[in-house]
Design a protein around this motif. Structure first.
Motif, PDB file in Angstrom:
ATOM      1  N   GLU A 211      30.972  14.619   1.424  1.00 48.49           N
ATOM      2  CA  GLU A 211      30.292  15.015   2.619  1.00 48.49           C
ATOM      3  C   GLU A 211      30.439  13.816   3.522  1.00 48.49           C
ATOM      4  OE1 GLU A 211      28.615  17.700   3.374  1.00 48.49           O
ATOM      5  OE2 GLU A 211      28.296  18.620   1.314  1.00 48.49           O
TER       6      GLU A 211
ATOM      7  N   THR B  15      28.183  12.264   7.431  1.00 47.96           N
ATOM      8  CA  THR B  15      26.770  12.724   7.091  1.00 47.96           C
ATOM      9  C   THR B  15      25.876  11.575   6.841  1.00 47.96           C
ATOM     10  OG1 THR B  15      27.829  14.623   6.329  1.00 47.96           O
ATOM     11  CG2 THR B  15      25.576  14.261   5.653  1.00 47.96           C
TER      12      THR B  15
ATOM     13  N   SER C  90      28.023  14.786  -5.191  1.00 47.06           N
ATOM     14  CA  SER C  90      28.446  14.912  -3.602  1.00 47.06           C
ATOM     15  C   SER C  90      28.589  13.106  -3.278  1.00 47.06           C
ATOM     16  CB  SER C  90      27.438  15.282  -2.903  1.00 47.06           C
ATOM     17  OG  SER C  90      27.341  16.758  -3.169  1.00 47.06           O
TER      18      SER C  90
END
Ligand code: FAD
Ligand code: SF4
Ligand code: SF4
Length: 492
Positions: A364, A367, A336
């Motif tokens: 992501e 974030t 990620s």
């Protein structure tokens, strides 16, 4: 007549299964026919807006025109007049922010693929030189180099004819062997100086060697450029930290009169959140150095292991973050990439972002991590994160992210890589307290000439600008070297 096809000829890419599992180069390069077709998209604009976008002013329409006419060697010579490392820049320059951004073909379609054509000209020249082709170079990388393959430095040195600058040959010390140091050393050596590069690591090349992975920049290409410097008589002293193992005063005593500092920006920034010192949390510098320089991806054939768990989270949105994420993916992790702004704000090259997503790196976006959480053994098990939204633009013109209340969540990860920026390496500058520095720790040097406040001491590259680009560092190294030559020609 120009070819008015509105989009670039696509770059052939390595098969996806290999991209996800091997470190072989992803972008395969144009073949002859594609290069000629792409070159014919250039309009040969009289005012050459693309050239103004290139930090070293490569004569773009001229080299592209040479390719269109089938004169690849001429194209290479034209590029080399201002760019010493075209095979490297054609691969890693952020063209969409530089030359291609100004290309008029970009107004109603895609710009001419200037970087790809530059790479084509350079790779073709390497082939016709009788050297190994890029493909073969890639395969040779599968085997660590043996000492018997080291270049014959002594014989090259003896063969070098130093142009006498006045009555004596000036000894110049270049500190750091990244793009700034390499291009500066090449210019100095060609102009008759007796040049030695002092490099802290055991391999020269700076970020080209320890940072940018093999799948973006085959190390054999970097080695080839370094060998060509050695053949000009440049000596490279590796494992030498100037400021620790030797000082600038030792070098002066040894007869060095001119100094070019290219120590880069390799000091990692930290998130400064709880849990950052847990096992399994790396800086991108350490992670990439272990993988690229120490060849951890070839373990056990190479002897440096690295722990890349099942779930790796990489924090950042620049080239360094993309490289770390794509390396972790190739090492078998589910990856990620966590970035506090949106995709449009990511500073990485567009191509790297696209390639990372295609290969399976999960983004992501919006974030931010606020804490790393440990398992019973003190190893990271998750990052506590918060969702962000973009507010008003900050000083850099980018919209400032702010946390959304109540949006916290845990992102499971057994490896975390922090890639949020770097600042100038402090070791050398700390050893020379009289050298003027900027408030943020960079060397205070004239951006055009590289001149510092100390006589005979010049600086270039990321050490002066902060983390920037290969071509900017190269251009600055060359300009600083030219200034050194001017200074010593005038003083002798
Ligand atoms: P560096 O390349 O950092 O080289 C500095 C050298 O000095 C190092 O080898 C270091 O070991 C040595 N050194 C430091 N202190 C001492 C000392 N005291 N004594 C002796 N030696 C010392 N730019 C792009 O244009 N395109 C990209 O795709 C791109 N990707 C990147 C990916 C990564 C992972 C990183 C980290 C950077 C990337 N960059 C990219 C940025 C680019 O690589 C740098 O801007 C460029 O390398 C700066 O060159 P430099 O010569 O100033 O410094
Ligand atoms: Fe474009 Fe970089 Fe080549 Fe300049 S050096 S023309 S910016 S790819
Ligand atoms: Fe060619 Fe584009 Fe440059 Fe015009 S701006 S000369 S089309 S590369």
């Amino acid at each position: 007549m120009p070819d008015m096809t509105p989009i670039k000829n696509p770059m052939p890419l390595l098969d996806m299964a290999l991209r996800q599992t091997s470190f072989n180069e992803v972008a395969q390069g144009y073949d002859e026919e594609t290069a000629r077709r792409e070159a014919r998209r250039c309009l040969r604009c009289k005012n050459k807006p693309c050239v103004a976008g290139c930090p070293v002013q490569v004569a773009i329409p001229e080299f592209i025109s040479a390719i269109a006419c089938g004169n690849d060697a001429e194209a290479y010579d034209i590029i080399r007049e201002t760019n010493a490392l075209p095979a490297i820049c054609g691969r890693v320059c952020p063209q969409e922010m530089q030359c291609e951004r100004r290309c008029v073909r970009g107004i109603k379609g895609e710009p001419v693929a200037i970087g790809r054509l530059e790479r084509y000209a350079a790779d073709t020249a390497i082939l016709s030189d009788g050297d190994a082709a890029p493909d073969a170079l890639k395969q040779s990388e599968a085997q660590p180099r043996t000492s018997s393959e080291e270049p014959q430095v002594a014989s090259c040195k003896a063969a070098t004819a130093h142009i006498e600058t006045g009555k004596k040959t000036v000894k110049a010390a270049v500190i750091g062997s990244g793009p700034a140091g390499l291009s500066g050393a090449g210019t100095l050596a060609r102009l008759g100086f007796d040049v030695a590069i002092f490099e802290a690591l055991h391999e020269p090349g700076g970020v080209l060697t320890y940072g940018i992975p093999e799948f973006r920049l085959p190390k054999a290409l970097v080695k080839r450029e370094i060998d060509s410097l050695r053949s000009l008589g440049v000596r490279i002293e590796t494992n030498t930290v100037v400021g620790k193992s030797i000082t600038i005063d030792d070098l002066r005593e040894d007869g060095y009169a001119a100094f070019l500092i290219g120590t880069g920006a390799g000091l990692p920034s930290f998130l400064r959140i709880p849990g950052e010192s847990l096992n399994g949390v790396y800086t991108a510098n350490e992670f990439l150095t272990r993988i690229n320089l120490m060849k951890a991806y070839m373990f056990p054939d190479a002897d440096t292991p690295i722990r890349v768990g099942k779930k790796t989270a990489v924090f950042g949105g620049g080239n360094v973050a993309m490289d770390a994420a794509r390396c972790a993916l190739r090492m078998g992790a589910d990856v990620s990439l966590v970035y506090r702004r949106g995709r449009d704000e990511m500073p990485a090259r567009a191509e790297e972002i696209e390639h990372a997503q295609e290969e399976g790196v999960r983004f992501e976006l919006l974030t931010n991590p606020i804490e790393f959480l440990a398992d019973d053994s003190g190893t990271v098990r998750a990052a506590r994160c918060v969702r962000m939204e973009l507010g008003t633009p900050d000083a850099s013109g980018r919209r400032k992210p702010r946390a959304i209340e109540g949006s916290e969540f845990e992102l499971a990860c057994d490896t975390a890589v922090i890639a949020i920026g770097n600042s100038p390496n402090p070791v050398f500058v700390k050893s020379v307290p009289e050298l003027a520095r900027t408030a943020w720790g960079g060397i205070d040097a004239d951006p055009q000439t590289g001149k510092t406040n100390l006589p005979g001491v010049y600086a270039a590259g990321d050490a002066v600008t902060g983390a920037a680009t290969v071509i900017l560092a190269m251009g600055a190294g060359r300009r600083a070297a030219q200034e050194i030559v001017l200074e010593y020609n005038n003083s002798l």
